[in-house]
Design a protein around this motif. Structure first.
Motif, PDB file in Angstrom:
ATOM      1  N   GLN A 152      91.561 -75.274 -36.385  1.00 39.41           N
ATOM      2  CA  GLN A 152      91.338 -76.050 -35.015  1.00 39.41           C
ATOM      3  C   GLN A 152      91.338 -77.506 -35.219  1.00 39.41           C
ATOM      4  O   GLN A 152      91.855 -78.333 -34.258  1.00 39.41           O
ATOM      5  CB  GLN A 152      89.921 -75.684 -34.182  1.00 39.41           C
ATOM      6  N   ARG A 153      90.961 -78.061 -36.261  1.00 37.01           N
ATOM      7  CA  ARG A 153      91.306 -79.414 -36.565  1.00 37.01           C
ATOM      8  C   ARG A 153      92.867 -79.945 -36.449  1.00 37.01           C
ATOM      9  O   ARG A 153      93.056 -80.753 -35.945  1.00 37.01           O
ATOM     10  CB  ARG A 153      90.551 -79.777 -37.953  1.00 37.01           C
ATOM     11  N   VAL A 154      93.601 -78.983 -37.356  1.00 40.61           N
ATOM     12  CA  VAL A 154      95.001 -79.343 -37.280  1.00 40.61           C
ATOM     13  C   VAL A 154      95.512 -79.088 -35.702  1.00 40.61           C
ATOM     14  O   VAL A 154      96.372 -79.929 -35.348  1.00 40.61           O
ATOM     15  CB  VAL A 154      95.632 -78.436 -38.104  1.00 40.61           C
ATOM     16  N   ALA A 155      94.837 -78.030 -35.015  1.00 36.85           N
ATOM     17  CA  ALA A 155      95.326 -77.927 -33.726  1.00 36.85           C
ATOM     18  C   ALA A 155      95.108 -79.246 -32.724  1.00 36.85           C
ATOM     19  O   ALA A 155      95.756 -79.773 -31.926  1.00 36.85           O
ATOM     20  CB  ALA A 155      94.904 -76.708 -32.938  1.00 36.85           C
ATOM     21  N   ILE A 156      93.959 -79.708 -33.076  1.00 39.91           N
ATOM     22  CA  ILE A 156      93.689 -81.008 -32.468  1.00 39.91           C
ATOM     23  C   ILE A 156      94.392 -82.168 -32.477  1.00 39.91           C
ATOM     24  O   ILE A 156      95.057 -82.846 -31.964  1.00 39.91           O
ATOM     25  CB  ILE A 156      91.947 -81.356 -32.645  1.00 39.91           C
ATOM     26  N   ALA A 157      94.771 -82.242 -34.065  1.00 40.46           N
ATOM     27  CA  ALA A 157      95.756 -83.384 -34.517  1.00 40.46           C
ATOM     28  C   ALA A 157      96.860 -83.320 -34.035  1.00 40.46           C
ATOM     29  O   ALA A 157      97.683 -84.203 -33.435  1.00 40.46           O
ATOM     30  CB  ALA A 157      95.675 -83.265 -35.922  1.00 40.46           C
ATOM     31  N   ARG A 158      97.400 -81.989 -33.877  1.00 41.71           N
ATOM     32  CA  ARG A 158      98.871 -81.753 -33.095  1.00 41.71           C
ATOM     33  C   ARG A 158      98.622 -82.048 -31.899  1.00 41.71           C
ATOM     34  O   ARG A 158      99.723 -82.590 -31.241  1.00 41.71           O
ATOM     35  CB  ARG A 158      99.014 -80.382 -33.230  1.00 41.71           C
ATOM     36  N   ALA A 159      97.577 -81.931 -30.997  1.00 42.75           N
ATOM     37  CA  ALA A 159      97.467 -82.369 -29.510  1.00 42.75           C
ATOM     38  C   ALA A 159      97.604 -83.749 -29.152  1.00 42.75           C
ATOM     39  O   ALA A 159      97.781 -84.381 -27.931  1.00 42.75           O
ATOM     40  CB  ALA A 159      96.412 -81.476 -29.003  1.00 42.75           C
ATOM     41  N   ILE A 160      97.144 -84.386 -30.328  1.00 45.28           N
ATOM     42  CA  ILE A 160      97.058 -85.941 -29.856  1.00 45.28           C
ATOM     43  C   ILE A 160      97.812 -87.000 -30.654  1.00 45.28           C
ATOM     44  O   ILE A 160      97.857 -87.995 -30.607  1.00 45.28           O
ATOM     45  CB  ILE A 160      95.327 -86.571 -30.206  1.00 45.28           C
ATOM     46  N   ILE A 161      98.903 -86.337 -31.578  1.00 51.18           N
ATOM     47  CA  ILE A 161      99.572 -87.019 -32.573  1.00 51.18           C
ATOM     48  C   ILE A 161     100.610 -87.934 -31.560  1.00 51.18           C
ATOM     49  O   ILE A 161     100.764 -89.066 -32.136  1.00 51.18           O
ATOM     50  CB  ILE A 161     100.326 -86.234 -33.379  1.00 51.18           C
ATOM     51  N   HIS A 162     100.897 -87.289 -30.436  1.00 54.31           N
ATOM     52  CA  HIS A 162     101.757 -88.283 -29.654  1.00 54.31           C
ATOM     53  C   HIS A 162     101.109 -88.962 -28.652  1.00 54.31           C
ATOM     54  O   HIS A 162     101.998 -89.650 -27.752  1.00 54.31           O
ATOM     55  CB  HIS A 162     102.979 -87.272 -28.847  1.00 54.31           C
ATOM     56  N   LYS A 163      99.820 -89.462 -28.870  1.00 53.34           N
ATOM     57  CA  LYS A 163      99.098 -90.288 -27.936  1.00 53.34           C
ATOM     58  C   LYS A 163      99.124 -89.859 -26.353  1.00 53.34           C
ATOM     59  O   LYS A 163      99.548 -90.457 -25.560  1.00 53.34           O
ATOM     60  CB  LYS A 163      99.591 -91.674 -27.998  1.00 53.34           C
ATOM     61  N   PRO A 164      98.853 -88.608 -26.095  1.00 54.35           N
ATOM     62  CA  PRO A 164      98.671 -88.173 -24.632  1.00 54.35           C
ATOM     63  C   PRO A 164      97.641 -88.822 -24.152  1.00 54.35           C
ATOM     64  O   PRO A 164      96.524 -89.479 -24.626  1.00 54.35           O
ATOM     65  CB  PRO A 164      98.084 -86.690 -24.947  1.00 54.35           C
ATOM     66  N   LYS A 165      97.824 -89.042 -22.686  1.00 49.92           N
ATOM     67  CA  LYS A 165      96.781 -89.578 -21.596  1.00 49.92           C
ATOM     68  C   LYS A 165      95.709 -88.461 -21.352  1.00 49.92           C
ATOM     69  O   LYS A 165      94.522 -88.835 -21.278  1.00 49.92           O
ATOM     70  CB  LYS A 165      97.288 -89.959 -20.499  1.00 49.92           C
ATOM     71  N   ILE A 166      96.024 -87.331 -21.372  1.00 53.14           N
ATOM     72  CA  ILE A 166      95.033 -86.212 -21.215  1.00 53.14           C
ATOM     73  C   ILE A 166      95.028 -85.114 -22.119  1.00 53.14           C
ATOM     74  O   ILE A 166      96.142 -84.749 -22.596  1.00 53.14           O
ATOM     75  CB  ILE A 166      95.477 -85.435 -19.805  1.00 53.14           C
TER      76      ILE A 166
END
Length: 228
Positions: A152-166
């Motif tokens: 889940q930590r990797v999944a979170i890292a993947r979700a924010i690596i591209h600097k999303p707004k949401i």
């Protein structure tokens, strides 16, 4: 100021001759740097609301406005581009690619989001994000060797690596035990504040609500109560 608003959002499904209204006019505003949790019994409409907000399905009526842009008037390609570049997603299960290392998972997301970072800049950003989620020591590990909390930590890292707004999180702790659930929620809370992300989360676990800024209670497609 709200970065994301839903205005009188309705969703109707047709089952034969019967129409079932799943969402019955939802109004919601989300601000930067805050976590909003959608809670309610199964069938209350919270997951449907999340997927409409995320552009994964269309509302029957109403408006979804992100950063001043009305997503309900966009075509499929425009919505896809917003999802890829401006939104991040975390689900109940990590859904990591089994044959990619932790670092490669993040590189893939940068590619999907059409990141303009150069190769060396990508390495620097990956190092920064892995440090934030305390997974830099596992950068070369494959998913099969990771624990549930690590995935889940990797999944979170993947979700924010591209600097999303949401950041959209659908039951992000449901597959974890109590300790790992709290660890993951603390991480989501800290990243929301540190990176000034707007997080919309669906959860059924009341223990997780102490980590959020706002609670939206739903029932039968309606908002029953808002706690701020």
């Amino acid at each position: 100021m709200a970065i994301f608003t839903l205005d009188e959002v309705r969703k109707t499904f047709k089952n034969g001759e019967i129409k079932e209204e799943i969402l019955k006019g939802i109004n919601l505003s989300l601000r930067e740097g805050e976590i909003t949790a959608l809670v309610g019994a199964s069938g209350s409409g919270k997951s449907t609301l999340l997927t409409i907000a995320a552009g994964l399905q269309a509302a029957t009526n109403g408006q979804v406005v992100f950063n001043g842009n009305n997503m309900t008037t966009m075509n499929e390609e425009q919505i896809r581009q917003i999802r890829a570049s401006q939104f991040g997603f975390v689900f109940q299960f990590a859904h990591l690619v089994p044959f990619l290392t932790v670092e490669e998972q993040l590189l893939l997301m940068l590619d999907v989001s059409e990141s303009k970072l150069k190769k060396q800049e990508q390495k620097i950003e990956i190092n920064r994000i892995l440090k934030l989620v305390e997974m830099e020591h596992r950068r070369n590990a494959y998913p099969s060797s990771l624990s549930g909390g690590e995935k889940q930590r990797v999944a979170i890292a993947r979700a924010i690596i591209h600097k999303p707004k949401i950041l959209f999180a659908d039951e992000p702790t449901a597959s974890l035990d109590s300790k790992r659930s709290k660890d993951v929620m603390r991480l989501i809370r800290d990243l929301t504040k540190t990176l000034n992300i707007t997080t919309l989360m669906v959860t059924h676990d009341e223990e997780m609500l102490s980590y959020v800024d706002h609670i939206i209670k739903m029932s039968d497609g309606l908002v029953l109560e808002k706690e701020f």
